[in-house]
Design a protein around this motif. Structure first.
Motif, PDB file in Angstrom:
ATOM      1  N   HIS A  44       0.958  -1.208   0.152  1.00  0.00           N
ATOM      2  CA  HIS A  44       0.207   0.149  -0.022  1.00  0.00           C
ATOM      3  C   HIS A  44       0.677   1.356   0.141  1.00  0.00           C
ATOM      4  N   TYR A  45       1.876   1.195   0.633  1.00  0.00           N
ATOM      5  CA  TYR A  45       3.031   2.279   0.678  1.00  0.00           C
ATOM      6  C   TYR A  45       3.588   2.445  -0.577  1.00  0.00           C
ATOM      7  N   TRP A  49       2.819   6.077  -2.730  1.00  0.00           N
ATOM      8  CA  TRP A  49       4.052   6.817  -3.226  1.00  0.00           C
ATOM      9  C   TRP A  49       3.909   7.156  -4.525  1.00  0.00           C
ATOM     10  N   LEU A  50       3.681   5.984  -5.552  1.00  0.00           N
ATOM     11  CA  LEU A  50       3.549   6.073  -6.992  1.00  0.00           C
ATOM     12  C   LEU A  50       2.478   7.263  -7.220  1.00  0.00           C
ATOM     13  N   ARG A  59      -0.803   3.140 -14.961  1.00  0.00           N
ATOM     14  CA  ARG A  59       0.456   2.710 -14.833  1.00  0.00           C
ATOM     15  C   ARG A  59       0.527   2.292 -13.584  1.00  0.00           C
ATOM     16  N   VAL A  60      -0.091   2.749 -12.367  1.00  0.00           N
ATOM     17  CA  VAL A  60      -0.288   2.294 -10.906  1.00  0.00           C
ATOM     18  C   VAL A  60      -1.014   0.850 -11.069  1.00  0.00           C
ATOM     19  N   GLN A  61      -1.978   0.823 -11.757  1.00  0.00           N
ATOM     20  CA  GLN A  61      -2.520  -0.412 -12.021  1.00  0.00           C
ATOM     21  C   GLN A  61      -1.444  -1.579 -12.631  1.00  0.00           C
ATOM     22  N   ALA A  62      -0.875  -1.227 -13.656  1.00  0.00           N
ATOM     23  CA  ALA A  62       0.178  -2.193 -14.196  1.00  0.00           C
ATOM     24  C   ALA A  62       1.221  -2.460 -13.099  1.00  0.00           C
ATOM     25  N   ILE A  63       1.845  -1.661 -12.375  1.00  0.00           N
ATOM     26  CA  ILE A  63       2.628  -1.845 -11.349  1.00  0.00           C
ATOM     27  C   ILE A  63       2.313  -2.713 -10.365  1.00  0.00           C
ATOM     28  N   MET A  64       0.988  -2.498  -9.788  1.00  0.00           N
ATOM     29  CA  MET A  64       0.648  -3.085  -8.769  1.00  0.00           C
ATOM     30  C   MET A  64       0.060  -4.370  -9.305  1.00  0.00           C
ATOM     31  N   ILE A  69      -8.555  -1.446 -13.796  1.00  0.00           N
ATOM     32  CA  ILE A  69      -8.568  -0.073 -13.360  1.00  0.00           C
ATOM     33  C   ILE A  69      -9.309   0.201 -12.170  1.00  0.00           C
ATOM     34  N   GLN A  70     -10.438  -0.661 -12.149  1.00  0.00           N
ATOM     35  CA  GLN A  70     -11.557  -0.506 -11.210  1.00  0.00           C
ATOM     36  C   GLN A  70     -10.878  -0.665  -9.791  1.00  0.00           C
ATOM     37  N   ILE A  71     -10.144  -1.888  -9.777  1.00  0.00           N
ATOM     38  CA  ILE A  71      -9.533  -2.335  -8.439  1.00  0.00           C
ATOM     39  C   ILE A  71      -8.863  -1.282  -8.031  1.00  0.00           C
ATOM     40  N   THR A  72      -7.842  -0.499  -8.907  1.00  0.00           N
ATOM     41  CA  THR A  72      -6.870   0.384  -8.406  1.00  0.00           C
ATOM     42  C   THR A  72      -7.704   1.558  -7.920  1.00  0.00           C
ATOM     43  N   LEU A  73      -8.611   2.146  -8.820  1.00  0.00           N
ATOM     44  CA  LEU A  73      -9.431   3.408  -8.325  1.00  0.00           C
ATOM     45  C   LEU A  73     -10.314   3.198  -7.035  1.00  0.00           C
ATOM     46  N   ASP A  74     -10.806   1.770  -6.961  1.00  0.00           N
ATOM     47  CA  ASP A  74     -11.642   1.484  -5.783  1.00  0.00           C
ATOM     48  C   ASP A  74     -10.640   1.752  -4.576  1.00  0.00           C
TER      49      ASP A  74
END
Length: 102
Positions: A44-45, A49-50, A59-64, A69-74
């Motif tokens: 999560h950190y 940070w990203l 890009r955050v979605q891909a890295i994580m 994208i819905q998971i990342t945004l949720d």
């Protein structure tokens, strides 16, 4: 990401018990004598940070490694910049459109 001696994925518990936990203890990063941070907390950190560094959501979605994208945004929408100017721009756009629509 963390291979074991056989080249396979290392078990989460082994990573924590053999590396992350002792490292935190050695550095004094503890709460009541126990390591303070889990691998999940560090994940999560990393996402936080990203986002703070201005990395775009896709890009955050891909890295994580999130499937959508819905998971990342949720999980992290509250961390993306909230542009206070959005409302002002919307209102200004409406004012410019009013003469055209009238």
């Amino acid at each position: 990401m963390f291979p074991n001696g056989a080249g396979k994925v290392e078990n989460h518990g082994n990573i924590y018990n053999r590396v992350l936990g002792p490292l935190q203890a050695e550095c004094g990063i503890t709460t009541s004598g126990r390591p303070k941070y889990s691998l999940h907390t560090l994940r999560h950190y990393c996402a936080s940070w990203l986002i703070a560094e201005g990395i775009q959501a896709k890009r955050v979605q891909a890295i994580m490694g999130h499937a959508t994208i819905q998971i990342t945004l949720d999980l992290y929408t509250h961390l993306f910049p909230d542009d206070a100017g959005d409302q002002a721009r919307l209102e200004a756009g409406q004012l410019r459109l009013q003469p055209v629509l009238a």
